[in-house]
Design a protein around this motif. Structure first.
Motif, PDB file in Angstrom:
ATOM      1  N   TYR A 259       0.829  -1.212   0.000  1.00 23.12           N
ATOM      2  CA  TYR A 259       0.000   0.000   0.000  1.00 23.12           C
ATOM      3  C   TYR A 259       0.863   1.262   0.000  1.00 23.12           C
ATOM      4  N   ASP A 260       1.820   1.313   0.928  1.00 21.74           N
ATOM      5  CA  ASP A 260       2.655   2.523   1.023  1.00 21.74           C
ATOM      6  C   ASP A 260       3.509   2.695  -0.230  1.00 21.74           C
ATOM      7  N   GLY A 261       3.930   1.578  -0.809  1.00 15.19           N
ATOM      8  CA  GLY A 261       4.726   1.656  -2.049  1.00 15.19           C
ATOM      9  C   GLY A 261       3.926   2.331  -3.157  1.00 15.19           C
ATOM     10  N   ILE A 262       2.637   1.989  -3.259  1.00 14.46           N
ATOM     11  CA  ILE A 262       1.805   2.598  -4.313  1.00 14.46           C
ATOM     12  C   ILE A 262       1.645   4.102  -4.041  1.00 14.46           C
ATOM     13  N   LEU A 263       1.412   4.457  -2.770  1.00 14.67           N
ATOM     14  CA  LEU A 263       1.288   5.896  -2.443  1.00 14.67           C
ATOM     15  C   LEU A 263       2.591   6.636  -2.762  1.00 14.67           C
ATOM     16  N   ASP A 264       3.711   6.020  -2.456  1.00 13.85           N
ATOM     17  CA  ASP A 264       5.004   6.662  -2.760  1.00 13.85           C
ATOM     18  C   ASP A 264       5.190   6.836  -4.264  1.00 13.85           C
ATOM     19  N   ARG A 265       4.823   5.812  -5.024  1.00 14.57           N
ATOM     20  CA  ARG A 265       4.995   5.916  -6.494  1.00 14.57           C
ATOM     21  C   ARG A 265       4.014   6.941  -7.078  1.00 14.57           C
ATOM     22  N   LEU A 266       2.838   7.078  -6.450  1.00 16.56           N
ATOM     23  CA  LEU A 266       1.907   8.109  -6.926  1.00 16.56           C
ATOM     24  C   LEU A 266       2.521   9.490  -6.718  1.00 16.56           C
ATOM     25  N   SER A 267       3.142   9.656  -5.579  1.00 11.34           N
ATOM     26  CA  SER A 267       3.790  10.931  -5.286  1.00 11.34           C
ATOM     27  C   SER A 267       4.931  11.186  -6.289  1.00 11.34           C
ATOM     28  N   ASP A 268       5.734  10.155  -6.568  1.00 10.35           N
ATOM     29  CA  ASP A 268       6.798  10.286  -7.581  1.00 10.35           C
ATOM     30  C   ASP A 268       6.182  10.651  -8.938  1.00 10.35           C
ATOM     31  N   SER A 269       5.053  10.030  -9.256  1.00 10.51           N
ATOM     32  CA  SER A 269       4.432  10.246 -10.574  1.00 10.51           C
ATOM     33  C   SER A 269       3.990  11.685 -10.754  1.00 10.51           C
ATOM     34  N   VAL A 270       3.477  12.297  -9.674  1.00 14.19           N
ATOM     35  CA  VAL A 270       3.056  13.697  -9.786  1.00 14.19           C
ATOM     36  C   VAL A 270       4.278  14.578 -10.069  1.00 14.19           C
ATOM     37  N   LYS A 271       5.407  14.237  -9.428  1.00 15.09           N
ATOM     38  CA  LYS A 271       6.643  15.011  -9.686  1.00 15.09           C
ATOM     39  C   LYS A 271       7.050  14.890 -11.156  1.00 15.09           C
ATOM     40  N   VAL A 272       6.904  13.692 -11.705  1.00 10.40           N
ATOM     41  CA  VAL A 272       7.413  13.427 -13.060  1.00 10.40           C
ATOM     42  C   VAL A 272       6.390  13.834 -14.133  1.00 10.40           C
ATOM     43  N   PHE A 273       5.123  13.483 -13.940  1.00 16.84           N
ATOM     44  CA  PHE A 273       4.092  13.731 -14.970  1.00 16.84           C
ATOM     45  C   PHE A 273       3.342  15.046 -14.753  1.00 16.84           C
ATOM     46  N   GLY A 274       3.377  15.567 -13.520  1.00 19.11           N
ATOM     47  CA  GLY A 274       2.688  16.823 -13.227  1.00 19.11           C
ATOM     48  C   GLY A 274       1.307  16.584 -12.632  1.00 19.11           C
ATOM     49  N   LYS A 275       0.863  17.562 -11.845  1.00 13.35           N
ATOM     50  CA  LYS A 275      -0.456  17.505 -11.200  1.00 13.35           C
ATOM     51  C   LYS A 275      -1.547  17.334 -12.254  1.00 13.35           C
ATOM     52  N   GLY A 276      -2.488  16.415 -12.003  1.00  9.88           N
ATOM     53  CA  GLY A 276      -3.606  16.226 -12.931  1.00  9.88           C
ATOM     54  C   GLY A 276      -3.317  15.231 -14.047  1.00  9.88           C
ATOM     55  N   ASN A 277      -2.054  14.800 -14.173  1.00 10.49           N
ATOM     56  CA  ASN A 277      -1.729  13.809 -15.202  1.00 10.49           C
ATOM     57  C   ASN A 277      -1.526  12.418 -14.606  1.00 10.49           C
ATOM     58  N   VAL A 278      -1.874  12.297 -13.331  1.00  6.09           N
ATOM     59  CA  VAL A 278      -1.711  11.027 -12.624  1.00  6.09           C
ATOM     60  C   VAL A 278      -3.082  10.625 -12.072  1.00  6.09           C
ATOM     61  N   GLN A 279      -3.447   9.378 -12.273  1.00  9.86           N
ATOM     62  CA  GLN A 279      -4.753   8.919 -11.829  1.00  9.86           C
ATOM     63  C   GLN A 279      -4.594   7.660 -10.980  1.00  9.86           C
ATOM     64  N   SER A 280      -5.631   7.346 -10.206  1.00  6.59           N
ATOM     65  CA  SER A 280      -5.566   6.145  -9.379  1.00  6.59           C
ATOM     66  C   SER A 280      -6.961   5.573  -9.185  1.00  6.59           C
ATOM     67  N   ASN A 281      -7.122   4.301  -9.496  1.00  2.36           N
ATOM     68  CA  ASN A 281      -8.422   3.625  -9.303  1.00  2.36           C
ATOM     69  C   ASN A 281      -8.600   3.212  -7.859  1.00  2.36           C
ATOM     70  N   MET A 282      -9.809   3.427  -7.366  1.00  4.54           N
ATOM     71  CA  MET A 282     -10.166   2.960  -6.036  1.00  4.54           C
ATOM     72  C   MET A 282     -11.471   2.192  -6.183  1.00  4.54           C
ATOM     73  N   ILE A 283     -11.456   0.930  -5.822  1.00  2.00           N
ATOM     74  CA  ILE A 283     -12.673   0.126  -5.936  1.00  2.00           C
ATOM     75  C   ILE A 283     -13.474   0.287  -4.649  1.00  2.00           C
ATOM     76  N   TYR A 284     -14.765   0.536  -4.769  1.00  4.05           N
ATOM     77  CA  TYR A 284     -15.618   0.578  -3.576  1.00  4.05           C
ATOM     78  C   TYR A 284     -16.708  -0.469  -3.723  1.00  4.05           C
ATOM     79  N   GLY A 285     -17.165  -0.942  -2.546  1.00  2.79           N
ATOM     80  CA  GLY A 285     -18.138  -2.033  -2.562  1.00  2.79           C
ATOM     81  C   GLY A 285     -17.534  -3.292  -1.952  1.00  2.79           C
ATOM     82  N   MET A 286     -16.341  -3.129  -1.323  1.00  3.08           N
ATOM     83  CA  MET A 286     -15.676  -4.299  -0.726  1.00  3.08           C
ATOM     84  C   MET A 286     -15.749  -4.238   0.809  1.00  3.08           C
TER      85      MET A 286
END
Ligand code: SF4
Ligand code: SF4
Length: 344
Positions: free
Chosen positions: A227-254
């Motif tokens: 979990y923390d690895g994904i959050l860290d990579r999301l943070s890295d992605s915003v640095k590299v791709f820029g705000k608004g160019n990074v997305q993340s799926n969250m499934i609800y209903g579980m």
């Protein structure tokens, strides 16, 4: 039709079972056979109405909805009752309308309980090579289809690093051949270096999925991921791709609460990531694994979807984010879930 009612109808259609076609009815375009996403493993068609669209499994023998064709005018009923007076069937390029979306490999070394991809037949992704993908996009363009975006997803084959290598090579091949078409990618990246390589290869947008807003549920359904690895990579992605160019799926209903969902929406938005709320759909390929991971769950209701996405929109507005500008992948396609700023 009022926007609120359109959103509710879209949700009801997206969350419901297949569409039953009239006996002998021939669809005006070829079926989409998905190997990823909520429709993985089924043959589907895209139904458009009131400026929105939903991809649905279609069958001739049964379904929650029924298609009617009266002199070329199409409509849908639900359990025999009027549902949508007028629908049209939209062609898909590959998997998605106006988008060439490829699953590079449906195999995966991980075993997320909700994911149908690794449980499909071995040849489901048809041994796609870079050359084959380039040829397929070229053919769609030559056939006169609109291709606004190219998107790539994949299971993790061998190792995350080898899978990133595969993405990099395919992105480069596509970028060389189709330099004006934005490329969206959904890899499993394990380091900042991976993300830099994907950006340098020519990707426009990246999606790294947090999968659940609850750590406890994530541990049950994605036991091999961090979990923390994904959050860290999301943070890295915003640095590299820029705000608004990074997305993340969250499934609800579980089994998570609305507060869990909205709190994770807030966390992602505060990082500059666009959350994508994906209602859990349980198919024949994921039922057993989900039940053994989290037991039986109550189906997501259309009302819950509309509520959560409305609240998501407010949070995104506060953080200066919008899904309307996304150029690739699910927010551009909009066939499976409500998209804030478009549907709500
Ligand atoms: S990492 Fe999980 S969700 Fe992604 S393809 Fe593999 S099993 Fe599916
Ligand atoms: S919304 Fe995403 S998963 Fe659904 S059909 Fe479109 S691209 Fe595929």
């Amino acid at each position: 039709m009022e926007k609120d009612l359109i959103a509710l109808k879209k949700s009801e259609l997206a969350l419901g079972g297949p569409v039953r076609l009239p006996e002998g009815y021939l669809l005006p375009c070829r079926l989409s056979r998905s190997t990823a996403g909520p429709g993985a493993g089924s043959a589907g068609a895209v139904f458009s109405f009131e400026g929105t669209r939903v991809k649905k499994a279609v069958r001739y023998d049964s379904g929650d909805f029924e298609l009617h064709d009266r002199d070329g005018t199409l409509s849908l009923t639900k359990g025999g009752e009027p549902f949508l007076d007028r629908v049209t069937i939209e062609p898909v390029v590959y998997h998605s309308p106006e988008q060439a979306f490829f699953n590079l490999d449906q195999r995966c070394i991980y075993h997320c309980a909700f994911c149908a991809s690794p449980r499909l037949g071995k040849d489901a992704t048809k041994n796609l090579t870079d050359e084959k993908i380039v040829t397929m996009v070229r053919k769609a363009l030559d056939d006169g289809m609109t291709v606004n975006a190219i998107s790539l997803t994949s299971g993790v084959v061998g190792s995350p690093r080898e899978t990133v290598d595969r993405f990099v090579s395919c992105i480069k091949a596509l970028n060389k051949e189709f330099p004006g078409i934005p490329i969206g990618i959904e890899p499993y990246a394990s380091s900042e270096e991976d993300i830099i390589r994907l950006k340098e290869a020519g990707a426009t947008e990246i999606k790294l999925n947090i999968e659940s807003p609850s750590r406890e549920i994530f541990a049950k359904v994605c036991p091999e991921l961090e979990y923390d690895g994904i959050l860290d990579r999301l943070s890295d992605s915003v640095k590299v791709f820029g705000k608004g160019n990074v997305q993340s799926n969250m499934i609800y209903g579980m089994g998570e609460t609305d507060e869990d969902v909205l709190s994770m929406v807030e966390t992602l938005c505060s990082m500059g990531v666009i959350p994508i709320l994906r209602a859990l759909r349980i198919g024949e390929h994921s039922r057993e694994s989900l039940e053994s991971a989290i037991g039986t769950t109550s189906p997501v209701t259309p009302q819950r979807s509309v509520f959560l996405v409305s609240e998501q929109k407010k949070i995104m507005e506060r953080h200066g984010l919008s899904s309307a500008g996304c150029r690739t992948m699910c927010n551009r396609c909009g066939c499976c879930d409500l998209v804030p700023f478009k549907d709500v």
